[in-house]
Each structure stands twice: as structure tokens, then as C-alpha cells.
Design a protein around this motif. Structure first.
Motif, PDB file in Angstrom:
ATOM      1  N   TYR A  40       0.846  -1.196   0.000  1.00 28.03           N
ATOM      2  CA  TYR A  40       0.000   0.000   0.000  1.00 28.03           C
ATOM      3  C   TYR A  40       0.881   1.246   0.000  1.00 28.03           C
ATOM      4  O   TYR A  40       1.911   1.293   0.693  1.00 28.03           O
ATOM      5  N   GLU A  41       0.471   2.231  -0.778  1.00 26.09           N
ATOM      6  CA  GLU A  41       1.179   3.509  -0.816  1.00 26.09           C
ATOM      7  C   GLU A  41       0.214   4.643  -0.488  1.00 26.09           C
ATOM      8  O   GLU A  41      -0.956   4.620  -0.889  1.00 26.09           O
ATOM      9  N   CYS A  42       0.726   5.609   0.237  1.00 20.17           N
ATOM     10  CA  CYS A  42      -0.083   6.772   0.591  1.00 20.17           C
ATOM     11  C   CYS A  42       0.072   7.842  -0.496  1.00 20.17           C
ATOM     12  O   CYS A  42       1.195   8.227  -0.843  1.00 20.17           O
ATOM     13  N   ARG A  43      -1.040   8.288  -1.050  1.00 19.06           N
ATOM     14  CA  ARG A  43      -1.037   9.351  -2.055  1.00 19.06           C
ATOM     15  C   ARG A  43      -1.677  10.607  -1.449  1.00 19.06           C
ATOM     16  O   ARG A  43      -2.805  10.558  -0.939  1.00 19.06           O
ATOM     17  N   SER A  84      -4.830   9.356   0.650  1.00 24.74           N
ATOM     18  CA  SER A  84      -5.557   8.129   0.296  1.00 24.74           C
ATOM     19  C   SER A  84      -4.544   7.005   0.137  1.00 24.74           C
ATOM     20  O   SER A  84      -3.375   7.234  -0.209  1.00 24.74           O
ATOM     21  N   TRP A  85      -4.993   5.789   0.384  1.00 24.08           N
ATOM     22  CA  TRP A  85      -4.128   4.623   0.294  1.00 24.08           C
ATOM     23  C   TRP A  85      -4.479   3.828  -0.954  1.00 24.08           C
ATOM     24  O   TRP A  85      -5.645   3.543  -1.223  1.00 24.08           O
ATOM     25  N   GLU A  86      -3.460   3.500  -1.706  1.00 25.04           N
ATOM     26  CA  GLU A  86      -3.654   2.728  -2.936  1.00 25.04           C
ATOM     27  C   GLU A  86      -2.702   1.539  -2.961  1.00 25.04           C
ATOM     28  O   GLU A  86      -1.599   1.590  -2.412  1.00 25.04           O
ATOM     29  N   ARG A 135      -0.034  -0.678  -4.597  1.00 21.29           N
ATOM     30  CA  ARG A 135       1.003  -0.504  -5.615  1.00 21.29           C
ATOM     31  C   ARG A 135       1.237  -1.841  -6.322  1.00 21.29           C
ATOM     32  O   ARG A 135       1.604  -2.829  -5.722  1.00 21.29           O
TER      33      ARG A 135
END
Length: 323
Positions: A218-221, A233-235, A237
Motif C-alpha cells: 500500500y502507498e499513501c497518495r 488516500s491509500w492505494e 502498488r
């Protein structure tokens, strides 16, 4: 180039080994299916002269025997009898799964067996299909169809020498393999991702890349909202498309080669012995309808005895390059 393909469709395997290596679980290791292929070849009837070269596996269903309903899962284990003191006996954890798979084995005639005759090919396919019903595959038992259930017809396909007709034969076979997914090798993804990680961290290793591709990341945008405030928001990767999984692909030697009987408690005392550890790579589950060449499905032995490497390989990436 595959000239003849033995198709053993929709085999139901009960209690197959779901622990494929010390670091992976789920679908059995491809070495288990290679072992099954070699066992079938060694026990061919005397009047069937065939050589088995490679095997492909299409999974239609898998049912791991694990607890449900929580993030952490545990295998369903057997309750063994108590020991002589009345205490619970120590056990080695075993993971099991029920499978439904189709096996495709690349064969060639040996000793003049007539594979040009459709009747002969069908007779061979039926006999070998019945023989497989009594074998163990990946440690599990093959369950024959129950009375009244749909029976699937095995087939020994002889591909036509004409490329167009051969492509039509493969297209018809692919429809029989749906729905399902085939496991193929993606060494190229592991090599590429290792290089990507090393661009940012020179100390990164193939193990780091393997672990990174084996998990959900998960990456924080952070974005600028209409009101000027920052929103996070978390997406997930995903460095590559496709269904990538960690898989064992064989063994690497970690000791010298000992003479037969030199190592105590070895399983076989009439063959040479070497201590090994598991080798890992990345695999991908691919729908058969996306595969243009049956060779892309097949797994085969590719040992490097000079470097004490005993591993399996697959030509999926080669077929992509050729396309």
C-alpha cells in the motif's frame, strides 16, 4: 516444438500437499507434477512405448483446508493418537488442499509406437487416464468420478504439420481448459524488479525483490483538495500487471556429493546424496485462452550440474519474445 500432447482432463485430487516449500504455501510445487509424470512414465504398460518430456498444469479449482473468518488462517491438522505417556504426540504440520486440475504432457513415440492412428492414440489416452486414477499426485489421492457425474474424455493429440491446422487444434483444446488458470514462470519479472529496486537502493537483492512482489503493498497518495486542504488516500502498488505469485522452482546444492550409503538415515542408500536448499522465483497465473503456443504452458527439467543447480524451467517468456 510439441508434436504429441496427452491431455488428462479434470482430475480431482484430495488432500494434496499445500505447503510447497519452507516459505510458500497454496498450490503444490511444480516439482510434484514433474515427479508424477516421471512415475507414470516408469510404470507404462509394456506395449506403450512413449517418452514424456514436459508437463503443463491448468487449475480449475482449489480448496485449501484452512480455517475461515479471520485474517490469520491455520491449517486443518489431524489429531494423532497419544504417545505411551498419555501426552499429545508431536506432529509435523501438514497443509492440505483439494484440487481439480487438467494435466497436459508432451510425449513422443519411442520404439515405433504408432501415434498416427487416431484409434491407437485414443486407446493409449484411455489406458493412461485409468492408470492415473490410482496414483498419488502431489501427495494427494485422485478421486474417480462418482456414478452419474459428468465424465471428461482424455485425449492424445497429434498436432498437424501444417501451422494453420495445428493452431486450430490448440484453439479447440484451450476451450476445453476453461475456466481455469495455468501457472507459468516469470523469472524476467524478478530480474527486472531487482534492477528497479537497486536504482534507489544499491544494497537491494533479488530476495528483496521477491518479497516485494510476493506481498500486497500500500502507498499513501497525498492530493490537493478543492478547498486547498491536503487529502491522503491509500492505494495498492502493483509494479506489473497480472496475477504474480512466489513459487519454488527446484533446489541448489549446499554440500559436496556423497557416495551411496555414506550419509546416515538417507532415504535411498543406493544413489549418491547431496544436501540442498530450495530455489525460488516468481510465477504468474494465466488463463489458457491467452496462451498462443502450448509450449508456453509446459514445465521441464533444466539442471545445471556444474553449479549444483537442480531446477525446473518454463518457456512462457520465450514465447512472448517470439511473438
Amino acid at each position: 516444438m510439441i508434436n504429441h500432447l496427452l491431455v488428462l482432463p479434470r482430475l480431482r485430487i484430495q488432500n494434496a500437499n499445500a505447503i510447497s516449500s519452507p516459505m510458500t504455501w497454496g498450490f503444490p510445487a511444480m516439482s510434484a507434477f514433474i515427479g508424477m509424470m516421471q512415475a507414470l512414465e516408469r510404470n507404462l504398460p509394456e506395449d506403450i512405448k512413449l517418452v514424456f518430456n514436459e508437463i503443463g498444469v491448468v487449475c480449475h479449482r482449489i480448496d485449501p483446508q484452512v480455517t475461515e473468518g479471520s485474517f490469520t488462517r491455520a491449517f486443518h491438522l489431524t489429531r494423532n493418537p497419544v504417545d505411551k505417556t498419555g501426552s499429545t504426540a508431536a506432529i509435523v504440520e501438514e497443509g492440505r488442499a483439494h484440487l481439480e486440475v487438467s494435466l497436459l504432457i508432451g510425449v513422443e513415440a519411442d520404439g515405433g509406437d504408432d501415434l498416427e492412428s487416431a484409434e491407437r492414440r485414443q486407446a493409449i489416452a484411455q489406458r493412461l487416464y485409468r492408470q492415473v486414477q490410482g496414483m498419488r499426485i502431489a501427495g494427494g489421492s485422485v478421486v474417480p468420478p462418482h456414478p452419474g457425474e459428468r465424465c471428461y474424455r482424455p485425449e492424445l493429440i497429434s498436432f498437424d504439420a501444417k501451422e494453420a491446422e495445428s493452431a486450430n487444434q490448440w484453439r479447440r483444446l484451450k476451450r476445453r481448459l476453461l475456466p481455469g488458470f495455468a501457472l507459468v514462470l516469470r523469472d524476467d519479472r524478478l530480474i527486472e524488479h531487482t534492477a528497479t529496486l537497486q536504482e534507489n537502493d544499491t544494497s537491494a537483492t533479488p530476495l528483496d525483490a521477491w518479497l516485494d512482489l510476493s506481498r500486497i503493498n500500500y502507498e499513501c497518495r497525498v492530493t490537493q483538495g478543492a478547498d486547498g486542504k491536503k487529502q491522503a488516500s491509500w492505494e495498492i502498488r502493483r509494479p506489473y500487471p497480472g496475477w504474480l505469485v512466489p513459487i519454488p522452482v527446484g533446489y541448489g546444492g549446499i554440500s559436496e556429493l556423497f557416495d551411496p550409503g555414506e550419509v546416515a538415515n538417507a532415504r535411498a542408500t543406493d544413489v549418491k546424496f547431496r544436501f540442498v536448499e530450495s530455489l525460488y522465483s516468481i510465477g504468474e497465473w494465466v488463463s489458457p485462452h491467452r496462451i498462443q503456443d502450448p509450449e508456453a504452458l509446459m514445465w521441464f527439467v533444466e539442471n545445471d550440474l556444474k553449479h549444483n543447480i537442480y531446477r525446473l524451467s518454463n518457456a512462457y517468456t520465450d514465447t512472448l519474445i517470439n511473438d
